[in-house]
Write a protein that holds these residues in place. Structure first.
Motif, PDB file in Angstrom:
ATOM      1  N   ASP A  69      10.877 -32.780 -13.192  1.00 14.82           N
ATOM      2  CA  ASP A  69      10.216 -32.537 -11.785  1.00 14.82           C
ATOM      3  C   ASP A  69      10.644 -31.163 -11.401  1.00 14.82           C
ATOM      4  OD1 ASP A  69       9.116 -33.203  -9.668  1.00 14.82           O
ATOM      5  OD2 ASP A  69      10.884 -34.591  -8.741  1.00 14.82           O
ATOM      6  N   VAL A  71       9.468 -27.997  -7.985  1.00 19.91           N
ATOM      7  CA  VAL A  71       8.804 -27.694  -6.974  1.00 19.91           C
ATOM      8  C   VAL A  71       8.769 -25.929  -6.859  1.00 19.91           C
ATOM      9  CG1 VAL A  71      10.906 -27.325  -5.518  1.00 19.91           C
ATOM     10  CG2 VAL A  71       8.940 -27.712  -4.236  1.00 19.91           C
ATOM     11  N   ASP A  83       4.382 -29.249  -5.643  1.00 20.80           N
ATOM     12  CA  ASP A  83       5.118 -30.440  -6.255  1.00 20.80           C
ATOM     13  C   ASP A  83       4.556 -30.290  -7.749  1.00 20.80           C
ATOM     14  OD1 ASP A  83       6.543 -32.552  -7.509  1.00 20.80           O
ATOM     15  OD2 ASP A  83       5.882 -33.695  -5.856  1.00 20.80           O
ATOM     16  N   TRP A  85       5.222 -30.840 -12.356  1.00 21.52           N
ATOM     17  CA  TRP A  85       5.780 -31.760 -13.371  1.00 21.52           C
ATOM     18  C   TRP A  85       5.530 -30.872 -14.756  1.00 21.52           C
ATOM     19  CZ3 TRP A  85       9.110 -35.506 -14.206  1.00 21.52           C
ATOM     20  CH2 TRP A  85       9.118 -36.110 -15.688  1.00 21.52           C
ATOM     21  N   ASP A  95       1.436 -31.790  -9.783  1.00 24.38           N
ATOM     22  CA  ASP A  95       1.914 -33.314  -9.840  1.00 24.38           C
ATOM     23  C   ASP A  95       0.943 -33.847  -9.315  1.00 24.38           C
ATOM     24  OD1 ASP A  95       3.001 -36.091  -9.522  1.00 24.38           O
ATOM     25  OD2 ASP A  95       5.011 -35.102  -9.208  1.00 24.38           O
ATOM     26  N   GLN A  98       1.555 -35.133  -4.221  1.00 25.13           N
ATOM     27  CA  GLN A  98       2.226 -34.229  -3.684  1.00 25.13           C
ATOM     28  C   GLN A  98       3.197 -34.722  -2.612  1.00 25.13           C
ATOM     29  OE1 GLN A  98       2.138 -30.542  -4.602  1.00 25.13           O
ATOM     30  NE2 GLN A  98       1.457 -31.763  -6.190  1.00 25.13           N
ATOM     31  N   ASP A  99       4.514 -34.828  -3.119  1.00 24.22           N
ATOM     32  CA  ASP A  99       5.577 -35.453  -2.472  1.00 24.22           C
ATOM     33  C   ASP A  99       6.411 -34.555  -1.374  1.00 24.22           C
ATOM     34  OD1 ASP A  99       4.964 -38.367  -3.042  1.00 24.22           O
ATOM     35  OD2 ASP A  99       5.427 -37.593  -5.176  1.00 24.22           O
ATOM     36  N   PHE A 100       6.200 -33.431  -1.139  1.00 24.17           N
ATOM     37  CA  PHE A 100       7.023 -32.904  -0.152  1.00 24.17           C
ATOM     38  C   PHE A 100       6.090 -32.898   1.030  1.00 24.17           C
ATOM     39  CE2 PHE A 100       9.001 -31.304  -4.038  1.00 24.17           C
ATOM     40  CZ  PHE A 100       9.964 -30.967  -3.492  1.00 24.17           C
ATOM     41  N   ARG A 120      11.485 -34.064   1.283  1.00 22.27           N
ATOM     42  CA  ARG A 120      11.062 -34.942   0.084  1.00 22.27           C
ATOM     43  C   ARG A 120      12.141 -36.174   0.426  1.00 22.27           C
ATOM     44  NH1 ARG A 120      12.877 -36.563  -4.754  1.00 22.27           N
ATOM     45  NH2 ARG A 120      11.624 -36.379  -6.505  1.00 22.27           N
ATOM     46  N   THR A 124      10.501 -41.233  -4.249  1.00 23.88           N
ATOM     47  CA  THR A 124       9.294 -40.933  -3.604  1.00 23.88           C
ATOM     48  C   THR A 124       8.365 -42.276  -3.952  1.00 23.88           C
ATOM     49  OG1 THR A 124       8.647 -39.827  -5.548  1.00 23.88           O
ATOM     50  CG2 THR A 124       9.487 -38.517  -3.844  1.00 23.88           C
ATOM     51  N   ASP A 130       8.591 -37.989 -10.653  1.00 22.69           N
ATOM     52  CA  ASP A 130       9.491 -37.503  -9.684  1.00 22.69           C
ATOM     53  C   ASP A 130      10.766 -37.992  -9.944  1.00 22.69           C
ATOM     54  OD1 ASP A 130       7.722 -35.850  -8.132  1.00 22.69           O
ATOM     55  OD2 ASP A 130       7.508 -37.641  -6.503  1.00 22.69           O
TER      56      ASP A 130
END
Length: 197
Positions: A69, A71, A83, A85, A95, A98-100, A120, A124, A130
């Motif tokens: 994972d 960023v 984000d 991967w 990714d 998008q987990d930000f 973050r 998530t 993640d």
């Protein structure tokens, strides 16, 4: 001169303190970054400062590039946070989710550098792409990578290692990795030899 050399060596390998918060240096002329736990949001806060225009900084939550994972902070346009991967040594993919969150990117007055703040969750819900951050006191080895020639996601030309620990209260501790510790020992040994002459 020896005193100056010692001082420069200490400054080169030290962490910076911005507003009382420890930030890790990357390369000469490059950005600094910090990861802290925000008790108000119960999320991890990522802060990057002084990222030069047309550079990028990546942070990988693991070793190598196999199923890692990441960023990405890009010093272009209005500033971009992605984000990622990675499944292999090739170019990481964006990714699927998008987990930000609450991303803020700002430029310096002369627009030569960027600063970022992004948040973050520890978990998530994206279990396939993640990393889960556990507040269990375990020290983990992470990496940062950078490119000082482009903000595009080309192969990095700068690379460093750092260690991260989340305590039982999720307080984050960051430190330089072993490769820098070896450099420090080498510098200390060299200065010891110089001192004995």
């Amino acid at each position: 001169k020896l005193k100056d050399l010692k001082m420069q060596s200490c400054l080169a390998v030290s962490a910076l303190f911005v507003g009382g918060i420890q930030a890790l240096e990357t390369f000469t002329g490059g950005p600094t970054f910090n990861i802290t736990y925000d008790t108000n949001t119960t999320m991890l806060k990522f802060q990057v400062d002084n990222l030069p225009k047309d550079h990028y900084l990546g942070i990988g939550f693991g070793e190598g590039m196999k199923d890692v994972d990441m960023v990405l902070f890009q010093g272009s346009g209005d500033g971009v946070v992605q984000d990622l991967w990675s499944t292999s040594e090739s170019r990481p993919a964006v990714d699927d989710t998008q987990d930000f969150e609450d991303v803020v990117a700002t430029k310096s007055d002369d627009e030569s550098t960027y600063s970022f703040v992004a948040y973050r969750k520890l978990e998530t819900g994206d279990d396939s792409q993640d990393t889960k951050f556990m507040c269990d006191g375990t020290e983990k080895e992470f990496y940062w990578s950078a490119n000082d020639e482009t903000a595009e996601l080309n192969k990095h030309n700068k690379l460093g290692e750092f260690m991260i620990t989340l305590g039982s209260d999720c307080t984050v501790s960051l430190s330089k990795g072993a490769w820098l510790q070896y450099s420090v020992l080498g510098a200390v040994s060299a200065m010891a030899v110089l001192s004995s002459i």
